[in-house]
Design an enzyme around this catalytic site. Sequence first.
Site, PDB file in Angstrom:
ATOM      1  N   HIS A 103      44.981  50.054 -26.963  1.00  0.00           N
ATOM      2  CA  HIS A 103      45.475  50.147 -28.335  1.00  0.00           C
ATOM      3  C   HIS A 103      44.567  49.345 -29.266  1.00  0.00           C
ATOM      4  O   HIS A 103      44.036  48.307 -28.894  1.00  0.00           O
ATOM      5  CB  HIS A 103      46.902  49.603 -28.435  1.00  0.00           C
ATOM      6  CG  HIS A 103      47.906  50.470 -27.761  1.00  0.00           C
ATOM      7  ND1 HIS A 103      48.343  51.651 -28.302  1.00  0.00           N
ATOM      8  CD2 HIS A 103      48.534  50.331 -26.578  1.00  0.00           C
ATOM      9  CE1 HIS A 103      49.211  52.206 -27.482  1.00  0.00           C
ATOM     10  NE2 HIS A 103      49.346  51.419 -26.423  1.00  0.00           N
ATOM     11  N   ALA A 153      46.373  43.403  -4.629  1.00  0.00           N
ATOM     12  CA  ALA A 153      47.608  43.596  -5.393  1.00  0.00           C
ATOM     13  C   ALA A 153      47.642  42.676  -6.603  1.00  0.00           C
ATOM     14  O   ALA A 153      47.143  41.554  -6.573  1.00  0.00           O
ATOM     15  CB  ALA A 153      48.812  43.324  -4.496  1.00  0.00           C
TER      16      ALA A 153
END
Length: 189
Positions: A103, A153
Amino acid sequence: MSKIKEIIKNLLGRYYSLRYNIINSGGLYVGMGTKIVNRGHLSCGRGVKIRPSVYLCCDHNARLVFGDNCEIGNHSTIYSYGEIVFGDGVLTAPNVHIVDHNHEYEDPFTHIYKQGVRYNPGDRVVIGDGSWLGKNVVVIGNVSIGKNCVIAANSVVTKDVPDYSIAAGIPARVIKRYDFDRKEWVKPQ
């Protein structure tokens, strides 16, 4: 019984290919609850598995390409504004988020949702053959992950990762590389 399952699997793959305008080489599996928005070019090699509740979006004129035998984990989001390419045999765990844009947020006095998207033409995400992205991995921007890499992870990948590397952290950094002479994973010096 397995012959019937194979026929059903092929019919479902064809159904999704037609419904979402996916170029499909065969053996496409799409899990329940998956949402696909294809306004660009979405293609899948052979044996691609999109697990349940995945969100795939290929924006106008964008490309989203899955090589042969890719598997995308449950509840993942992949949104291509330009180009995202998965090599052959790429595996992702659940909750992976991959986007080639972000964004815009330059104007502090305007709501972010009104500022649009930050994307440079030519930006793309490439994930090399045989790589594995662990649970909750985030990949953002113009990034290349090499072949046979492991992304640990909860890592956030914002920079390129070379072939045969293990990367971890926020932001992700290389913590090991495969040494072909020693035939083992070693810490970089």
